[in-house]
Write an enzyme that holds these catalytic residues in place. Structure first.
Site, PDB file in Angstrom:
ATOM      1  N   GLY A 145       0.781  -1.229   0.000  1.00  0.00           N
ATOM      2  CA  GLY A 145       0.000   0.000   0.000  1.00  0.00           C
ATOM      3  C   GLY A 145       0.813   1.280   0.000  1.00  0.00           C
ATOM      4  CB  SER A 146       4.298   2.234  -0.784  1.00  0.00           C
ATOM      5  OG  SER A 146       4.490   1.807  -2.103  1.00  0.00           O
ATOM      6  CG  ASN A 147       2.062   3.229  -5.698  1.00  0.00           C
ATOM      7  OD1 ASN A 147       2.480   4.250  -6.244  1.00  0.00           O
ATOM      8  ND2 ASN A 147       2.727   2.087  -5.744  1.00  0.00           N
ATOM      9  CE  LYS A 203     -11.035 -12.186 -13.789  1.00  0.00           C
ATOM     10  NZ  LYS A 203      -9.912 -11.553 -13.072  1.00  0.00           N
ATOM     11  CG  MET A 245      -0.561  -7.937  -7.286  1.00  0.00           C
ATOM     12  SD  MET A 245       0.134  -6.774  -8.525  1.00  0.00           S
ATOM     13  CE  MET A 245       1.577  -7.693  -9.031  1.00  0.00           C
ATOM     14  NE  ARG A 246      -7.684 -11.409  -6.738  1.00  0.00           N
ATOM     15  CZ  ARG A 246      -7.528 -12.708  -6.866  1.00  0.00           C
ATOM     16  NH1 ARG A 246      -7.949 -13.339  -7.929  1.00  0.00           N
ATOM     17  NH2 ARG A 246      -6.963 -13.404  -5.908  1.00  0.00           N
ATOM     18  CG  ASN A 250      -2.509  -0.880 -13.094  1.00  0.00           C
ATOM     19  OD1 ASN A 250      -2.490  -1.002 -11.864  1.00  0.00           O
ATOM     20  ND2 ASN A 250      -1.717  -1.579 -13.889  1.00  0.00           N
ATOM     21  CG  HIS A 259       3.136  -2.231 -14.976  1.00  0.00           C
ATOM     22  ND1 HIS A 259       2.802  -3.418 -14.363  1.00  0.00           N
ATOM     23  CD2 HIS A 259       4.231  -2.485 -15.726  1.00  0.00           C
ATOM     24  CE1 HIS A 259       3.652  -4.367 -14.764  1.00  0.00           C
ATOM     25  NE2 HIS A 259       4.524  -3.814 -15.596  1.00  0.00           N
TER      26      HIS A 259
HETATM   27  C1  GAR Z   1       3.751  -1.092  -7.240  1.00  0.00           C
HETATM   28  O1  GAR Z   1       5.110  -1.008  -7.605  1.00  0.00           O
HETATM   29  C2  GAR Z   1       2.861  -1.172  -8.470  1.00  0.00           C
HETATM   30  O2  GAR Z   1       3.339  -0.435  -9.543  1.00  0.00           O
HETATM   31  C3  GAR Z   1       2.905  -2.643  -8.767  1.00  0.00           C
HETATM   32  O3  GAR Z   1       2.806  -3.245  -7.498  1.00  0.00           O
HETATM   33  C4  GAR Z   1       3.471  -2.420  -6.527  1.00  0.00           C
HETATM   34  C5  GAR Z   1       2.576  -2.237  -5.327  1.00  0.00           C
HETATM   35  O4  GAR Z   1       3.276  -1.587  -4.281  1.00  0.00           O
HETATM   36  N1  GAR Z   1       1.838  -3.045  -9.647  1.00  0.00           N
HETATM   37  C6  GAR Z   1       1.954  -3.995 -10.576  1.00  0.00           C
HETATM   38  O5  GAR Z   1       2.946  -4.668 -10.742  1.00  0.00           O
HETATM   39  C7  GAR Z   1       0.716  -4.177 -11.457  1.00  0.00           C
HETATM   40  N2  GAR Z   1       0.974  -5.061 -12.543  1.00  0.00           N
HETATM   41  P1  GAR Z   1       2.467  -0.903  -3.085  1.00  0.00           P
HETATM   42  O6  GAR Z   1       1.513  -1.946  -2.513  1.00  0.00           O
HETATM   43  O7  GAR Z   1       3.526  -0.535  -2.095  1.00  0.00           O
HETATM   44  O8  GAR Z   1       1.746   0.288  -3.638  1.00  0.00           O
END
Ligand code: GAR
Length: 185
Positions: free
Chosen positions: A12-14, A62, A87-88, A104, A106
């Protein structure tokens, strides 16, 4: 204010970067999480954001869990969805309900290194440059129209950990900025 939901499966840092953004042009009214015990759940509690935790395995399909999500999102008045380490793959039920309003982030310069562990993939490939992409979602894996990208150099003596840290710093800047550009009242 426009109401938004963040979908996340991990640390959850984002999510935190979105919550910490000053003058965010929307209100995050829901965190949707498909992983029991994920770090992002504690972060949501800290920011008093209601959490919708669900286990995809307890639904037949789904389409079924997405119908449940759409109903809850509508109830909460959500009009924008920000995927932040969710991640889905989104299916047609969710996509049709929130067409053009699901984005999203990435950790690569798409179309390079889609899917899981994009940072590890780029590091292993030995590229000189990778980065971050914010894009609209479609039914593919990290394939929707690109909204914004920012490059990150891979340094000669980089470790995967150091590269990851620099990529995530860029994510935490870029995502809230892009959100503010897209979400206008
Ligand atoms: C992030 O780096 C995001 O870009 C990536 O997962 C991480 C989640 O980090 N997303 C993907 O790879 C999507 N295909 P977070 O939980 O610390 O935000």
């Amino acid at each position: 204010k426009i109401k938004a939901a963040v979908f996340a499966s991990g640390t959850g840092s984002n999510f935190q970067a979105i919550m910490e953004k000053r003058d965010l042009h929307c209100e995050v009214v829901l965190l949707v999480c498909d992983k029991q015990g994920a770090g992002v759940i504690r972060k949501a509690e800290k920011y008093d954001v209601p959490v919708l935790e669900f286990n995809p395995k307890s639904y037949a399909s789904k389409a079924e869990y997405e119908a449940m999500l759409v109903e809850k999102l509508m109830e909460a008045g959500v009009t924008w969805i920000f995927l932040a380490g969710y991640m889905r793959i989104a299916g047609p039920v969710l996509l049709q309900a929130f067409e053009n309003n699901i984005i999203n982030i990435h950790p690569s310069l798409l179309p390079d290194f889609p899917g899981k562990d994009a940072i590890g993939q780029a590091y292993a490939a030995g590229v000189g440059k990778t980065g971050v992409t914010v894009h609209y979602i479609d039914e593919g894996i990290d394939t929707g129209p690109i909204i914004a990208q920012e490059g990150v150099a891979v340094l000669p003596d980089d470790t995967e950990e150091a590269l990851k840290k620099r990529i995530q710093d860029v994510e935490h800047q870029l995502y809230p900025e892009v959100i503010n550009r897209l979400v206008r009242e």
